[in-house]
Write an enzyme that holds these catalytic residues in place. Structure first.
Site, PDB file in Angstrom:
ATOM      1  N   HIS A   1       0.825  -1.212   0.000  1.00 28.12           N
ATOM      2  CA  HIS A   1       0.000   0.000   0.000  1.00 28.12           C
ATOM      3  C   HIS A   1       0.855   1.256   0.000  1.00 28.12           C
ATOM      4  O   HIS A   1       0.634   2.193  -0.750  1.00 28.12           O
ATOM      5  CB  HIS A   1      -0.838   0.050   1.304  1.00 28.12           C
ATOM      6  CG  HIS A   1      -2.103  -0.733   1.211  1.00 28.12           C
ATOM      7  ND1 HIS A   1      -2.905  -0.958   2.296  1.00 28.12           N
ATOM      8  CD2 HIS A   1      -2.716  -1.340   0.172  1.00 28.12           C
ATOM      9  CE1 HIS A   1      -3.964  -1.662   1.924  1.00 28.12           C
ATOM     10  NE2 HIS A   1      -3.858  -1.915   0.645  1.00 28.12           N
TER      11      HIS A   1
ATOM     12  N   ARG B   1      -5.593  -4.034 -19.011  1.00 27.71           N
ATOM     13  CA  ARG B   1      -5.191  -5.421 -18.758  1.00 27.71           C
ATOM     14  C   ARG B   1      -6.265  -6.094 -17.895  1.00 27.71           C
ATOM     15  O   ARG B   1      -6.730  -5.521 -16.914  1.00 27.71           O
ATOM     16  CB  ARG B   1      -3.843  -5.450 -18.018  1.00 27.71           C
ATOM     17  CG  ARG B   1      -3.370  -6.848 -17.686  1.00 27.71           C
ATOM     18  CD  ARG B   1      -1.970  -6.849 -17.102  1.00 27.71           C
ATOM     19  NE  ARG B   1      -1.906  -6.215 -15.800  1.00 27.71           N
ATOM     20  CZ  ARG B   1      -0.772  -5.954 -15.150  1.00 27.71           C
ATOM     21  NH1 ARG B   1       0.386  -6.220 -15.715  1.00 27.71           N
ATOM     22  NH2 ARG B   1      -0.784  -5.387 -13.966  1.00 27.71           N
TER      23      ARG B   1
ATOM     24  N   GLU C   1       5.361 -12.213 -21.039  1.00 27.50           N
ATOM     25  CA  GLU C   1       6.099 -12.049 -19.779  1.00 27.50           C
ATOM     26  C   GLU C   1       6.556 -13.386 -19.210  1.00 27.50           C
ATOM     27  O   GLU C   1       7.164 -13.440 -18.162  1.00 27.50           O
ATOM     28  CB  GLU C   1       5.243 -11.286 -18.742  1.00 27.50           C
ATOM     29  CG  GLU C   1       3.830 -11.768 -18.613  1.00 27.50           C
ATOM     30  CD  GLU C   1       2.951 -10.822 -17.785  1.00 27.50           C
ATOM     31  OE1 GLU C   1       3.479  -9.996 -17.039  1.00 27.50           O
ATOM     32  OE2 GLU C   1       1.711 -10.944 -17.895  1.00 27.50           O
TER      33      GLU C   1
ATOM     34  N   ASN D   1       9.093  -6.375 -16.477  1.00 28.80           N
ATOM     35  CA  ASN D   1       9.390  -6.709 -15.073  1.00 28.80           C
ATOM     36  C   ASN D   1       9.332  -8.222 -14.846  1.00 28.80           C
ATOM     37  O   ASN D   1      10.273  -8.829 -14.345  1.00 28.80           O
ATOM     38  CB  ASN D   1       8.392  -6.020 -14.119  1.00 28.80           C
ATOM     39  CG  ASN D   1       8.490  -4.509 -14.183  1.00 28.80           C
ATOM     40  OD1 ASN D   1       9.307  -3.960 -14.904  1.00 28.80           O
ATOM     41  ND2 ASN D   1       7.650  -3.841 -13.429  1.00 28.80           N
ATOM     42  N   ASP D   2       8.192  -8.835 -15.233  1.00 28.68           N
ATOM     43  CA  ASP D   2       8.056 -10.270 -15.017  1.00 28.68           C
ATOM     44  C   ASP D   2       8.937 -11.083 -15.951  1.00 28.68           C
ATOM     45  O   ASP D   2       9.497 -12.099 -15.544  1.00 28.68           O
ATOM     46  CB  ASP D   2       6.592 -10.708 -15.162  1.00 28.68           C
ATOM     47  CG  ASP D   2       5.858 -10.681 -13.823  1.00 28.68           C
ATOM     48  OD1 ASP D   2       6.542 -10.764 -12.788  1.00 28.68           O
ATOM     49  OD2 ASP D   2       4.625 -10.563 -13.822  1.00 28.68           O
TER      50      ASP D   2
ATOM     51  N   CYS E   1       5.855  -2.483 -21.688  1.00 27.04           N
ATOM     52  CA  CYS E   1       5.524  -1.708 -20.490  1.00 27.04           C
ATOM     53  C   CYS E   1       6.350  -2.285 -19.340  1.00 27.04           C
ATOM     54  O   CYS E   1       6.729  -3.434 -19.365  1.00 27.04           O
ATOM     55  CB  CYS E   1       4.037  -1.790 -20.187  1.00 27.04           C
ATOM     56  SG  CYS E   1       3.391  -3.463 -20.129  1.00 27.04           S
TER      57      CYS E   1
END
Length: 759
Positions: A363, A506, A604, A627-628, A675
């Protein structure tokens, strides 16, 4: 032995400083192993010598005086070879060196093990005996295990000492560096304000009461006071956060509801327990339940419940949280940051955040990115309770923290802060200009969004569309699955805000480090488990409701693109496309006339890299999730500070995979975007453009930097640079060569200036 080991580590952990810790180590190890001598030598980084720091059995007057270089003595040999040394008669070894002041000539046998923490040799642990004998395998294993266990404890004690001016060799306050996980980008130089919990629930005793109603009234007042605090904090942050981010405070208010924690506490009070004891019981049960779930998002919930419990307890004890004074350049440090802590700092004073626990997806990290506050999460080695009031540097780009930084380092990082401010002023002028290279190549720059605050920032920075809208964010800040109508309203707002520019939505991507409190997924290995499209295909009711909401939201706007996450093969893709067509047919039957939007899939998973052509034939576009993809190709959990330095999107394997995806997609005549963090790195963006990506999608904060750099270079120069770098086999060489090449072209201005600073 395991029991002995555990007891020693616990005792050492409780030691008040490094000297006491080392004293306990040598005493307890000597007892456990039944040897006559146990000593600890620590490596002094300034002199590069191993110094005797504690001993049982040798002359204690030699402590701090006897030292040896890495190329001297048996201790130096153990340290340089980084492996144990077991000798029956030490004096016969060619590297043996005798120190008269220690009185060690009486001891024949020698066993030494290196103390290593995060690849750094910290010292050597030694046991010795008078009689000539080889230490057996069990003894050697025990000493090696002891050294490995104590490395972190010694590092922690040493860091605490250097922070508070009790350095390991009695020196004054020293500069120290700690590594965590990047939470939000940027650099901050300021003073630490440690926020400790206002009250300690765990030490509240049980106590019986006579007047139940009076106790319940006392609890209700405390509950209402905390509710009021939460409302005030939410409205205080109203100017900095949009409605959707402020919804995190609604989570707190929901937990404070009479039907939630309040009801349970009152039930226990009615059984005769006082309010404080009842509160402790309820909160600790909730926390234990959450922590057992072993899930990143739910662990964040455990800290939220703890924070609420402490706040109520503070009122029950009729004392507010310790009154903190906030200097102008405040850096908040806490074991577990909570969203509420951000709101307690007077506006304009908060420059940085550090959390010992938590990941880059908690968070607080989400809020920090929305507010543009440099943040480091997961700083597990930082002795946080000792840093209050000292000077700190937070490097949110690399997840690094410097305590007591030298004037030189403060000056260097201060220049980075000033440069960032100056740069953002200059970059604002680029807003209306296209992202076009010097030789006329047009490169569309899109943004990644999820929070409503992202919309305004994206528009201020001249985004040309949304390459990734994370639909899971509205799901994560809800206490149940949002209805079709609720989703429709959220998606419509996003599509309208960017119209007529394209918005790529997405489908729900939960699992891994993103979980829903009302839909817990408990797995041993969540990143390789039930996540992304795997979840929604198993729950077509969730997928269909979401797809229908997206399609209906696009009515009359026609700027929607749908993106499918975590696709590993054609079977999943076919199934997802079938459900989308079914949803489209349903809403057309209801009289909603909209064209079928472009459908794309994310690359990914390494499997998708090798099936790009087959997959591309079935969709309208591809989007790489850098990223992944990096995480899976390198088998590195990007939220784990222990392996954070291995996560590198400029690794040769990652670059080759990206190039293959672009080439294969283009062979099938399909556009491909990217992305993720890589697209927002200006230097990496040069390589992505050279590879042939059709658009780059990034965090809105980084967009102006990427635009500035791409407008200063030619596509042909970028391709030439890519060609050179693709021949290298080492990520560090690729990084340094890329940055050097751009600096030589006079383009070093927007490359992260913090990268060149060495602490």
């Amino acid at each position: 032995m395991l029991n002995t080991l555990r007891k020693i580590v616990q005792e050492v952990n409780a030691a008040k400083d490094l000297k006491a810790a080392l004293g306990i180590i040598v005493l307890r190890v000597r007892e456990a192993m039944g040897t006559q001598v146990c000593s600890v030598y620590l490596l002094d980084a300034d002199t590069n010598r191993f110094v005797l720091m504690a001993t049982e059995g040798l002359n204690k007057r030699s402590i701090g005086k006897v030292s040896m270089a890495p190329n001297e003595g048996l201790v130096g040999l153990v340290g340089t070879r980084e492996e144990p040394l077991n000798l029956e008669n030490a004096s016969e070894h060619p590297r043996y060196r005798y120190f008269a002041e220690t009185g060690e000539e009486r001891y024949a046998s020698f066993l030494g093990a290196p103390i290593i923490h995060h690849r750094r040799v910290m010292g050597v642990l030694v046991v010795q005996q008078k009689d000539k004998r080889q230490f057996d395998e069990g003894e050697e294993a025990f000493l090696v295990t002891m050294s490995a266990q104590l490395a972190g404890v010694i590092a922690h004690a040493e860091a605490t000492g250097s922070i508070r001016g009790l350095g390991k060799l009695g020196k004054g306050i020293q500069e120290a560096k700690f590594v965590g996980v990047p939470g939000a980008p940027g650099v901050a130089v300021g003073k630490a304000v440690v926020v400790l919990p206002p009250a300690d629930l765990e030490v509240v005793p049980d106590k019986s009461i006579d007047d139940v109603e009076a106790e319940i009234e006392l609890f209700k007042q405390a509950l209402e006071s905390v509710r009021e605090d939460m409302r005030n904090l939410s409205s205080k942050l109203a100017t900095q956060l949009r409605k959707e981010e402020r919804a995190l405070f609604d989570v707190y208010l929901m937990m404070l509801d009479d039907a939630s924690i309040g009801q349970e506490v009152k039930r226990i009070i009615r059984n005769g327990q006082w309010a404080q004891g009842a509160l402790r019981q309820v909160v600790m049960e909730h926390v234990a339940r959450f922590e057992l779930m072993d899930d990143a998002y739910l662990r964040e919930r455990a800290s939220d419940v703890k924070d609420i419990g402490r706040r109520i307890l503070a009122y029950l004890q009729e004392e507010r949280q310790q009154t903190l004074t906030y200097p102008d350049q405040t850096i908040i440090v806490s074991e577990e940051l909570s969203p509420a802590m951000l709101g307690e700092v007077p506006e304009g004073k908060l420059v940085g955040l550090i959390s010992v626990l938590g990941s880059g997806n908690s968070h607080v990290a989400i809020l920090a990115r929305a507010m543009g506050i440099p943040t480091v999460m997961g700083a597990v080695d930082l002795p946080y309770s000792k840093v209050d009031g000292i000077d700190l540097i937070v490097d949110g780009y690399h997840g690094e923290i410097y305590t007591n930084p030298s004037p030189q380092l403060v000056k260097q990082y201060g220049e980075v802060v000033a440069e960032e401010k100056e740069l953002s002023k200059g970059l604002a002028a680029l807003r209306e200009l296209p992202c076009e290279t010097l030789d006329g190549h047009r490169m569309p720059l899109w943004v990644n969004t999820g929070l409503l605050a992202d919309v305004a920032r994206a528009q201020e920075r001249g985004a040309e569309g949304v390459g990734l809208y994370r639909t899971e964010v509205p799901f994560m800040i809800n206490d149940r699955f949002p209805s079709e109508k609720e989703q429709l309203a959220i998606y419509r707002e996003q599509l309208s805000a960017f119209h007529p520019l394209p918005v790529t939505m997405r489908t729900l991507d939960i699992g891994g480090d993103k979980a829903l409190s009302y839909f817990p997924i408990k797995e041993e290995n969540p990143f390789l488990g039930w996540r992304g499209i795997r979840v929604t295909l198993d729950h077509p009711e969730i997928f269909l409701v979401q797809t229908r909401a997206m399609l209906k939201a696009s009515e009359g706007l026609n700027n929607l693109r749908i993106l499918l996450p975590m696709i590993s093969g054609t079977h999943e893709l076919e199934e997802a496309l079938h459900l989308i067509h079914r949803a489209w047919g349903e809403i057309r039957d209801e009289g909603v006339d909209i064209p079928m939007p472009p459908i794309g899939m994310m690359v990914e998973i390494p499997a998708a890299v090798y099936q790009t052509r087959e997959l591309a034939r079935q969709v309208d576009f591809l989007s790489v999730g850098s990223n992944d993809l990096t995480q899976y190709l390198l088998a590195v959990d990007r939220n784990n500070p222990r392996v954070a330095d291995l996560y590198d999107y400029l690794h040769p394997a990652v670059l080759q995979a990206l190039k293959k995806v672009v080439d294969d997609a283009h062979t099938e005549g399909k556009p491909v975007s990217i992305c993720g963090e890589m697209a927002g790195d200006p230097a990496a963006a040069v390589l992505l453009m050279a590879m042939g990506f059709d658009s780059l999608s990034m965090n809105a904060t980084n967009l102006p930097k990427v635009k500035w750099l791409l407008r200063q270079i030619t596509l042909s120069k970028a391709r030439e640079l890519l060609g050179q770098l693709m021949t290298f086999d080492n990520p560090q060489v690729i990084h340094s060569s890329l940055h050097l090449a751009l600096r030589n072209l006079g383009l070093g201005r927007v490359i992260n200036p913090a990268a060149t600073i060495q602490g």
